[in-house]
Design a protein around this motif. Structure first.
Motif, short mmCIF file in Angstrom:
data_model
loop_
_atom_site.label_atom_id
_atom_site.label_comp_id
_atom_site.label_asym_id
_atom_site.label_seq_id
_atom_site.Cartn_x
_atom_site.Cartn_y
_atom_site.Cartn_z
N UNK A 134 0.81 -1.21 0.00
CA UNK A 134 0.00 0.00 0.00
C UNK A 134 0.85 1.27 0.00
N UNK A 135 1.89 1.26 0.82
CA UNK A 135 2.78 2.42 0.88
C UNK A 135 3.48 2.61 -0.47
N UNK A 136 4.00 1.53 -1.02
CA UNK A 136 4.67 1.63 -2.34
C UNK A 136 3.71 2.07 -3.42
N UNK A 137 2.48 1.59 -3.38
CA UNK A 137 1.49 1.99 -4.36
C UNK A 137 1.19 3.49 -4.24
N UNK A 138 1.08 3.96 -3.02
CA UNK A 138 0.82 5.38 -2.79
C UNK A 138 1.98 6.22 -3.29
N UNK A 139 3.19 5.81 -2.96
CA UNK A 139 4.38 6.55 -3.41
C UNK A 139 4.49 6.51 -4.93
#
Length: 143
Positions: A134-139
């Motif tokens: 999720x964090x990587x997708x957001x970034x």
């Protein structure tokens, strides 16, 4: 951010929230509630986890399909890990847990199962994969 990226990002965080709320909050707390016996707790747990796992399978399928239409880089590894952990839980761990809960609900004196530890280990790995994904997708979607 494309529609597919938005779908992947949203699903990963909603999926993460559901796993955290049910597996790490509801599941252990229900057995501490007054008047909740082991058979009642198991009956509730079976219903709750059946519903959670059904939603998780839908989320996994939608995420994998949406990933086909994105250019996410590291997110795909996290998604694959989360999906593999879910598959491991459903195919290898849940059947043993179901056999034990069936025995307890039938009134048999079933021994405690170590399968819960395997389920929890897979759940922790899945949770970390969902969080990182999720964090990587957001970034990735913002950059």
């Amino acid at each position: 951010m494309s529609s597919a990226q938005a779908v992947v990002t949203a699903i990963l965080f909603v999926w993460l929230g559901m796993v955290l709320a049910i597996s790490f909050l509801e599941a252990p707390l229900k057995f501490r509630a007054p008047q909740v016996t082991l058979p009642i707790g198991l009956g509730i747990g079976r219903m709750v986890f059946r519903a959670l796992n059904t939603v998780e399978v839908v989320f996994a399928v939608v995420t994998v399909v949406a990933m086909l239409f994105t250019s996410f880089r590291g997110v795909s590894v996290a998604v694959v890990i989360a999906v593999l952990m879910l598959a491991g839980q459903l195919l290898f761990v849940r059947p043993g847990l179901t056999r034990r809960s069936n025995a307890v609900l039938a009134g048999e004196d079933a021994p405690r199962s170590n399968a819960h530890y395997a389920y929890i280990a897979l759940e922790v790995i899945k949770t970390l994969a969902l969080l990182i994904g999720g964090i990587l997708a957001l970034i990735d979607a913002v950059v």
